[in-house]
Design a protein around this motif. Structure first.
Motif, mmCIF file in Angstrom:
data_model
loop_
_atom_site.group_PDB
_atom_site.id
_atom_site.type_symbol
_atom_site.label_atom_id
_atom_site.label_comp_id
_atom_site.label_asym_id
_atom_site.label_seq_id
_atom_site.Cartn_x
_atom_site.Cartn_y
_atom_site.Cartn_z
ATOM 1 N N TRP A 130 45.509 70.104 56.572
ATOM 2 C CA TRP A 130 46.906 69.721 56.334
ATOM 3 C C TRP A 130 47.745 70.950 56.001
ATOM 4 C CZ3 TRP A 130 50.617 66.606 57.246
ATOM 5 C CH2 TRP A 130 51.754 66.610 56.455
ATOM 6 N N ASN A 131 47.222 71.824 55.145
ATOM 7 C CA ASN A 131 47.966 73.047 54.777
ATOM 8 C C ASN A 131 48.168 73.954 55.981
ATOM 9 O OD1 ASN A 131 48.186 72.273 52.082
ATOM 10 N ND2 ASN A 131 46.204 73.183 51.579
ATOM 11 N N ILE A 132 47.174 74.038 56.828
ATOM 12 C CA ILE A 132 47.304 74.869 58.037
ATOM 13 C C ILE A 132 48.394 74.317 58.936
ATOM 14 C CG2 ILE A 132 46.127 75.565 60.164
ATOM 15 C CD1 ILE A 132 43.504 75.616 58.437
ATOM 16 N N LEU A 133 48.377 73.008 59.148
ATOM 17 C CA LEU A 133 49.405 72.386 59.995
ATOM 18 C C LEU A 133 50.791 72.485 59.363
ATOM 19 C CD1 LEU A 133 47.615 69.175 61.285
ATOM 20 C CD2 LEU A 133 48.227 71.197 62.612
ATOM 21 N N LYS A 134 50.864 72.288 58.067
ATOM 22 C CA LYS A 134 52.136 72.323 57.349
ATOM 23 C C LYS A 134 52.786 73.705 57.452
ATOM 24 C CE LYS A 134 52.058 72.019 52.893
ATOM 25 N NZ LYS A 134 51.890 71.584 51.506
ATOM 26 N N ASN A 135 51.977 74.741 57.469
ATOM 27 C CA ASN A 135 52.484 76.116 57.514
ATOM 28 C C ASN A 135 52.539 76.684 58.927
ATOM 29 O OD1 ASN A 135 52.743 76.191 54.683
ATOM 30 N ND2 ASN A 135 50.571 76.674 54.477
ATOM 31 N N SER A 136 52.314 75.840 59.928
ATOM 32 C CA SER A 136 52.323 76.319 61.311
ATOM 33 C C SER A 136 53.700 76.126 61.926
ATOM 34 C CB SER A 136 51.276 75.557 62.141
ATOM 35 O OG SER A 136 51.710 74.231 62.361
ATOM 36 N N GLN A 137 53.812 76.538 63.174
ATOM 37 C CA GLN A 137 55.075 76.408 63.896
ATOM 38 C C GLN A 137 55.302 74.991 64.412
ATOM 39 O OE1 GLN A 137 54.494 79.174 67.071
ATOM 40 N NE2 GLN A 137 53.170 77.803 68.220
ATOM 41 N N PHE A 138 54.306 74.125 64.305
ATOM 42 C CA PHE A 138 54.412 72.766 64.819
ATOM 43 C C PHE A 138 55.094 71.852 63.806
ATOM 44 C CE2 PHE A 138 50.458 74.547 66.584
ATOM 45 C CZ PHE A 138 50.808 74.551 67.930
ATOM 46 N N LYS A 139 55.835 70.902 64.310
ATOM 47 C CA LYS A 139 56.419 69.877 63.466
ATOM 48 C C LYS A 139 55.500 68.657 63.538
ATOM 49 C CE LYS A 139 60.486 67.179 62.488
ATOM 50 N NZ LYS A 139 60.630 65.852 62.927
ATOM 51 N N VAL A 140 54.883 68.341 62.428
ATOM 52 C CA VAL A 140 53.933 67.234 62.374
ATOM 53 C C VAL A 140 54.624 66.047 61.730
ATOM 54 C CG1 VAL A 140 51.715 66.456 61.475
ATOM 55 C CG2 VAL A 140 52.012 68.841 62.174
ATOM 56 N N SER A 141 54.671 64.937 62.444
ATOM 57 C CA SER A 141 55.291 63.743 61.882
ATOM 58 C C SER A 141 54.255 62.722 61.418
ATOM 59 C CB SER A 141 56.237 63.102 62.899
ATOM 60 O OG SER A 141 55.518 62.766 64.069
ATOM 61 N N GLU A 142 53.082 62.755 61.999
ATOM 62 C CA GLU A 142 52.051 61.800 61.593
ATOM 63 C C GLU A 142 50.679 62.298 62.025
ATOM 64 O OE1 GLU A 142 50.672 57.246 62.651
ATOM 65 O OE2 GLU A 142 52.787 57.771 62.848
ATOM 66 N N ILE A 143 49.724 62.092 61.142
ATOM 67 C CA ILE A 143 48.325 62.405 61.453
ATOM 68 C C ILE A 143 47.519 61.180 61.041
ATOM 69 C CG2 ILE A 143 46.304 63.812 60.912
ATOM 70 C CD1 ILE A 143 48.173 66.095 60.264
ATOM 71 N N GLY A 144 46.664 60.700 61.907
ATOM 72 C CA GLY A 144 45.826 59.557 61.574
ATOM 73 C C GLY A 144 44.388 59.819 61.940
#
Length: 152
Positions: A130-144
């Motif tokens: 989650w921290n890796i995705l949160k700090n990446s260039q991607f905009k994450v709206s949902e992970i399941g």
């Protein structure tokens, strides 16, 4: 305590009962077909230790290494898989109840549980992913993610 169900076999057996009209005698005939024997999972302590030493490998990789090293040529892949599963449980299993076990393991590893519904036996938690995705260039709206596990 919940009783574990046993594996039932379709044996195609039959019971034939003949009752004669005079009711003085009857004939009961039972036919039963033998069930296959339970697979032999026994292995030597040395093989168990080898599996433990290589527990991070997949069972077929462990089996391949056993064969390459000439250890017990009579061992079967199913035996390796069985013991890999049994020995591997010790790394993760913290309770006989899988829900409680998962919660205890996550707490032990300092994972952050973000919601929990005991009546549904459901919870959500965050990992470093989650921290890796949160700090990446991607905009994450949902992970399941949905994972289930059944201990035997």
């Amino acid at each position: 305590m919940k009783r574990q169900s046993i594996h039932r076999y379709t044996c195609n057996g039959c019971i034939k009962i003949t009752i004669f009209e005079d009711l003085a005698s009857s004939n009961i005939e039972i036919k039963h077909h033998l069930h296959p024997k339970k697979a032999d999972t026994s292995i030597s302590p040395e093989i168990k230790q080898f599996i433990l030493d290589n527990i991070d490998l997949l069972p077929y990789e462990i089996y391949k290494r056993l064969v390459e090293q000439g250890l017990d040529i009579n061992i079967r892949q199913k035996q390796v898989h069985f013991w890999w599963s049994e020995i591997g449980k010790k790394r993760y299993k913290r309770d006989n109840d899988s829900f409680s076990s998962a919660q205890k393991w996550l707490k032990e590893k300092s994972y952050h549980i973000i919601f929990q519904k005991d009546n549904l036996k459901a919870f959500g938690f965050l990992t470093n992913f989650w921290n890796i995705l949160k700090n990446s260039q991607f905009k994450v709206s949902e992970i399941g993610v949905d994972a289930t596990c059944k201990y035997h």
